[in-house]
Design an enzyme around this catalytic site. Structure first.
Site, PDB file in Angstrom:
ATOM      1  N   GLU A  93      10.364 -19.695  41.877  1.00 52.68           N
ATOM      2  CA  GLU A  93      10.820 -20.840  42.625  1.00 52.68           C
ATOM      3  C   GLU A  93      12.698 -20.467  43.251  1.00 52.68           C
ATOM      4  O   GLU A  93      13.053 -19.989  42.714  1.00 52.68           O
ATOM      5  CB  GLU A  93      10.886 -22.127  41.906  1.00 52.68           C
ATOM      6  CG  GLU A  93      10.159 -22.597  40.750  1.00 52.68           C
ATOM      7  CD  GLU A  93      10.245 -23.961  40.538  1.00 52.68           C
ATOM      8  OE1 GLU A  93      11.737 -24.578  40.773  1.00 52.68           O
ATOM      9  OE2 GLU A  93       9.291 -23.728  39.468  1.00 52.68           O
ATOM     10  N   CYS A 106      19.188 -21.246  47.324  1.00 51.07           N
ATOM     11  CA  CYS A 106      19.595 -21.388  45.331  1.00 51.07           C
ATOM     12  C   CYS A 106      18.224 -20.639  45.031  1.00 51.07           C
ATOM     13  O   CYS A 106      17.053 -20.861  44.918  1.00 51.07           O
ATOM     14  CB  CYS A 106      19.268 -22.480  44.541  1.00 51.07           C
ATOM     15  SG  CYS A 106      19.210 -22.359  42.862  1.00 51.07           S
ATOM     16  N   CYS A 120      16.307 -27.158  29.556  1.00 51.09           N
ATOM     17  CA  CYS A 120      15.779 -27.028  31.674  1.00 51.09           C
ATOM     18  C   CYS A 120      14.640 -26.707  30.721  1.00 51.09           C
ATOM     19  O   CYS A 120      14.190 -25.839  30.798  1.00 51.09           O
ATOM     20  CB  CYS A 120      16.518 -25.934  31.412  1.00 51.09           C
ATOM     21  SG  CYS A 120      16.613 -24.776  32.493  1.00 51.09           S
ATOM     22  N   GLY A 160      16.718 -18.290  35.215  1.00 44.90           N
ATOM     23  CA  GLY A 160      16.956 -17.244  34.866  1.00 44.90           C
ATOM     24  C   GLY A 160      18.651 -17.197  34.305  1.00 44.90           C
ATOM     25  O   GLY A 160      19.415 -17.954  35.239  1.00 44.90           O
ATOM     26  N   GLU A 161      18.875 -16.215  33.672  1.00 44.47           N
ATOM     27  CA  GLU A 161      20.039 -16.464  33.678  1.00 44.47           C
ATOM     28  C   GLU A 161      20.317 -15.169  34.092  1.00 44.47           C
ATOM     29  O   GLU A 161      20.430 -13.748  33.648  1.00 44.47           O
ATOM     30  CB  GLU A 161      20.602 -15.830  32.190  1.00 44.47           C
ATOM     31  CG  GLU A 161      21.718 -15.521  31.725  1.00 44.47           C
ATOM     32  CD  GLU A 161      22.924 -16.139  31.824  1.00 44.47           C
ATOM     33  OE1 GLU A 161      22.759 -17.296  32.039  1.00 44.47           O
ATOM     34  OE2 GLU A 161      23.750 -15.385  32.577  1.00 44.47           O
ATOM     35  N   SER A 192      25.451 -18.554  38.388  1.00 44.56           N
ATOM     36  CA  SER A 192      25.817 -19.797  37.466  1.00 44.56           C
ATOM     37  C   SER A 192      25.524 -18.877  35.996  1.00 44.56           C
ATOM     38  O   SER A 192      24.147 -18.364  36.271  1.00 44.56           O
ATOM     39  CB  SER A 192      24.779 -20.776  38.076  1.00 44.56           C
ATOM     40  OG  SER A 192      25.302 -21.485  37.043  1.00 44.56           O
ATOM     41  N   SER A 215      27.468 -22.704  33.262  1.00 50.64           N
ATOM     42  CA  SER A 215      27.131 -23.818  32.502  1.00 50.64           C
ATOM     43  C   SER A 215      27.627 -24.460  30.984  1.00 50.64           C
ATOM     44  O   SER A 215      27.285 -23.699  30.361  1.00 50.64           O
ATOM     45  CB  SER A 215      25.962 -23.910  32.292  1.00 50.64           C
ATOM     46  OG  SER A 215      25.643 -23.429  33.732  1.00 50.64           O
ATOM     47  N   LEU A 216      28.992 -25.566  31.081  1.00 50.74           N
ATOM     48  CA  LEU A 216      29.290 -26.010  29.918  1.00 50.74           C
ATOM     49  C   LEU A 216      28.813 -26.971  29.265  1.00 50.74           C
ATOM     50  O   LEU A 216      28.163 -26.845  28.095  1.00 50.74           O
ATOM     51  CB  LEU A 216      30.619 -26.526  29.860  1.00 50.74           C
ATOM     52  CG  LEU A 216      32.161 -26.597  29.624  1.00 50.74           C
ATOM     53  CD1 LEU A 216      32.023 -25.296  28.877  1.00 50.74           C
ATOM     54  CD2 LEU A 216      33.298 -26.993  29.679  1.00 50.74           C
ATOM     55  N   HIS A 217      29.025 -28.206  29.643  1.00 58.99           N
ATOM     56  CA  HIS A 217      27.456 -28.774  29.549  1.00 58.99           C
ATOM     57  C   HIS A 217      27.926 -29.820  27.985  1.00 58.99           C
ATOM     58  O   HIS A 217      26.970 -30.585  27.794  1.00 58.99           O
ATOM     59  CB  HIS A 217      25.902 -28.584  29.420  1.00 58.99           C
ATOM     60  CG  HIS A 217      25.549 -28.223  30.605  1.00 58.99           C
ATOM     61  ND1 HIS A 217      26.183 -28.879  31.728  1.00 58.99           N
ATOM     62  CD2 HIS A 217      24.404 -26.934  30.645  1.00 58.99           C
ATOM     63  CE1 HIS A 217      25.184 -28.011  32.698  1.00 58.99           C
ATOM     64  NE2 HIS A 217      24.645 -27.219  32.042  1.00 58.99           N
ATOM     65  N   ASN A 291      18.279 -33.411  35.478  1.00 60.33           N
ATOM     66  CA  ASN A 291      17.457 -34.272  36.047  1.00 60.33           C
ATOM     67  C   ASN A 291      16.281 -34.480  34.362  1.00 60.33           C
ATOM     68  O   ASN A 291      16.056 -33.216  34.031  1.00 60.33           O
ATOM     69  CB  ASN A 291      16.846 -32.979  36.726  1.00 60.33           C
ATOM     70  CG  ASN A 291      16.950 -32.795  38.041  1.00 60.33           C
ATOM     71  OD1 ASN A 291      16.799 -33.776  38.726  1.00 60.33           O
ATOM     72  ND2 ASN A 291      18.096 -32.092  38.796  1.00 60.33           N
TER      73      ASN A 291
HETATM   74  N1  SAH Z   1      20.637 -19.981  34.251  1.00 59.33           N
HETATM   75  C1  SAH Z   1      22.244 -20.372  34.857  1.00 59.33           C
HETATM   76  C2  SAH Z   1      21.481 -20.717  35.848  1.00 59.33           C
HETATM   77  C3  SAH Z   1      20.563 -21.187  36.378  1.00 59.33           C
HETATM   78  S1  SAH Z   1      20.076 -22.355  35.629  1.00 59.33           S
HETATM   79  C4  SAH Z   1      22.343 -21.418  33.916  1.00 59.33           C
HETATM   80  O1  SAH Z   1      22.385 -21.393  33.352  1.00 59.33           O
HETATM   81  O2  SAH Z   1      23.865 -22.161  34.434  1.00 59.33           O
HETATM   82  C5  SAH Z   1      20.883 -23.798  36.779  1.00 59.33           C
HETATM   83  C6  SAH Z   1      22.476 -25.180  36.419  1.00 59.33           C
HETATM   84  O3  SAH Z   1      20.998 -26.112  36.647  1.00 59.33           O
HETATM   85  C7  SAH Z   1      22.553 -24.427  35.266  1.00 59.33           C
HETATM   86  O4  SAH Z   1      24.182 -25.296  35.132  1.00 59.33           O
HETATM   87  C8  SAH Z   1      21.919 -25.492  34.210  1.00 59.33           C
HETATM   88  O5  SAH Z   1      22.337 -25.538  32.855  1.00 59.33           O
HETATM   89  C9  SAH Z   1      21.401 -26.706  34.607  1.00 59.33           C
HETATM   90  N2  SAH Z   1      20.192 -27.080  34.782  1.00 59.33           N
HETATM   91  C10 SAH Z   1      18.950 -26.444  33.459  1.00 59.33           C
HETATM   92  N3  SAH Z   1      18.585 -27.193  33.862  1.00 59.33           N
HETATM   93  C11 SAH Z   1      19.139 -28.777  34.447  1.00 59.33           C
HETATM   94  C12 SAH Z   1      18.757 -29.998  33.954  1.00 59.33           C
HETATM   95  N4  SAH Z   1      17.313 -30.683  33.797  1.00 59.33           N
HETATM   96  N5  SAH Z   1      19.318 -31.564  34.471  1.00 59.33           N
HETATM   97  C13 SAH Z   1      20.476 -30.868  35.291  1.00 59.33           C
HETATM   98  N6  SAH Z   1      21.050 -29.345  35.174  1.00 59.33           N
HETATM   99  C14 SAH Z   1      20.168 -28.723  35.121  1.00 59.33           C
HETATM  100 FE1  SF4 Z   2      17.658 -23.296  32.101  1.00 56.63          FE
HETATM  101 FE2  SF4 Z   2      19.980 -21.914  32.853  1.00 56.63          FE
HETATM  102 FE3  SF4 Z   2      19.629 -22.218  30.047  1.00 56.63          FE
HETATM  103 FE4  SF4 Z   2      18.258 -20.256  31.979  1.00 56.63          FE
HETATM  104  S1  SF4 Z   2      20.635 -20.138  30.759  1.00 56.63           S
HETATM  105  S2  SF4 Z   2      17.695 -22.251  29.719  1.00 56.63           S
HETATM  106  S3  SF4 Z   2      18.021 -21.059  33.598  1.00 56.63           S
HETATM  107  S4  SF4 Z   2      19.727 -23.619  32.051  1.00 56.63           S
END
Ligand code: SAH
Ligand code: SF4
Length: 352
Positions: A93, A106, A120, A160-161, A192, A215-217, A291
């Site tokens: 995607e 992206c 995710c 992906g990471e 990211s 991605s701290l969250h 999302n």
């Molecule tokens: N794997 C990497 C990059 C891809 S994910 C990472 O995790 O950073 C891209 C971004 O989308 C990340 O910040 C991830 O945490 C966020 N993401 C994934 N699922 C999500 C969701 N359901 N709602 C909001 N952000 C989400």
């Molecule tokens: Fe999703 Fe990024 Fe976590 Fe992989 S590392 S599961 S792409 S948020």
């Protein structure tokens, strides 16, 4: 003999490979220009090469196609989402967003993901494989051809990471920023990561001018470990130390992603804790209304919670923005479209 993936070669590798076929040096510049500047999708489009030479390229190399399986255009804001099918039938995607200053893409770096974050969609079917540099470039070249517009910024935030596919991602960055190719400056690229700490230090060694998004969250280990398994390997403290080092050594602001999930990480107390931990760190926090994903339990925080959270950070002097949700009518968050396609294929009996 197996055909070689020509789009993954850098300039010198292409020169060496064409040399082995007995081609003179000037051909390297011509072929590289067709591949990376004109972004052709077949050797037959290389019209300043003889028919014989094109046939020779065809025999020895493969130009990985990114077939557009689906294309969705948001009627709100012009965001375009592509589902591509690649050589081995896997789906990728990518999303192209329209901003005042141009188009940002992206892209995905893997098919599936190993990291298993609870919110995710990308990792739901597990990890399939790494993408080659050519497949990362292919997403951009195909989207650009299809849209007829230049893409000026890249974010590695799709499926992906990226730091789990380190070497291919580094090669991709080299190719996409090459002056002889698309020439997108590192300052226009963001990567990211979910926080693979040793790879953040490896990235630092490369001394690139790209923006690092993390991605701290969550503000602490308890919450972060519950939603991101990677935190059990490298905790918040180790991650933030790596970020501090990165910011100090590069003088570049770290961008922290924080997906707002109802009753998980969105209380004012979480905001206070986050502000305290980020004190003195050159950074910016992006609050993203989470999302909702069909297979996942988390819900999006209310606008009111997001506003309150944002206010606490601001009061504590943390630079923060609430990310606009683009393409909300087309499932623009990554992993969701592929997921849907796999389910449809399964229902049709195309996939086991
Ligand atoms: N794997 C990497 C990059 C891809 S994910 C990472 O995790 O950073 C891209 C971004 O989308 C990340 O910040 C991830 O945490 C966020 N993401 C994934 N699922 C999500 C969701 N359901 N709602 C909001 N952000 C989400
Ligand atoms: Fe999703 Fe990024 Fe976590 Fe992989 S590392 S599961 S792409 S948020």
């Amino acid at each position: 003999m197996e055909k070689k993936d020509i789009l993954s070669f850098n300039y010198d590798e292409l020169g060496a490979s064409l040399g082995e076929l007995g081609l003179p040096r000037y051909r390297t510049a011509q072929v590289y220009d067709w591949l990376h500047k004109k972004c052709v999708s077949s050797f037959d489009e290389m019209t300043n090469l003889s028919r014989d030479l094109r046939a020779k390229l065809n025999e020895n190399y493969v130009l990985f196609p990114c077939h557009i399986e689906k294309k969705l255009v948001s009627c709100y804001d012009g965001t375009v989402k592509y589902l591509f099918r690649v050589m081995d039938g896997e789906y990728l995607e990518c999303v192209v967003m329209k901003y005042k200053y141009g188009r940002t893409i992206c892209i995905s770096t893997q098919v599936g993901c190993k990291m298993g974050c609870a919110f995710c969609a990308s990792g739901i079917g597990g990890f399939r494989r790494n993408l080659a540099p050519s497949e990362m470039l292919g997403q951009i070249y195909t989207a650009q051809r299809d849209l007829g517009e230049r893409i000026s910024r890249i974010v590695l935030m799709g499926m992906g990471e990226p730091l789990d596919n380190f070497d291919n991602v580094m090669k991709f960055l080299q190719l996409v920023s090459d002056e002889r190719g698309l020439n997108i400056g590192m300052r226009h690229i963001s990567l990211s990561t979910s926080g693979i700490v040793p790879r953040i230090y490896d990235l630092l060694e490369r001394d690139l001018q790209l923006t690092l998004s993390v991605s701290l969250h969550a503000p602490n280990d308890e919450i972060r470990s519950a939603i991101m398994p990677v935190n059990k390997s490298w905790n918040v403290e180790e991650l933030l130390t790596a970020c501090r080092t990165y910011a100090e050594k590069t003088s570049r602001r770290i961008s922290f992603e924080y997906a707002m999930m109802k009753d998980v990480n969105d209380t004012p107390a979480c905001a206070e804790e986050l502000a305290a931990r980020l004190k003195g760190l050159l950074c910016h926090v992006n609050l993203i209304p989470a999302n909702e994903v069909a297979e996942k339990p988390h819900a999006r925080s209310s606008d009111e919670s997001i506003r309150r959270f944002c206010a606490v950070l601001e009061r504590n002097g943390v630079a923060v923005t609430v990310r606009r949700t683009l393409g909300s009518d087309i499932n623009a968050s990554c992993g969701q479209l592929r997921r849907k396609q796999l389910t449809e294929d399964q229902e049709r009996g195309d996939r086991p």
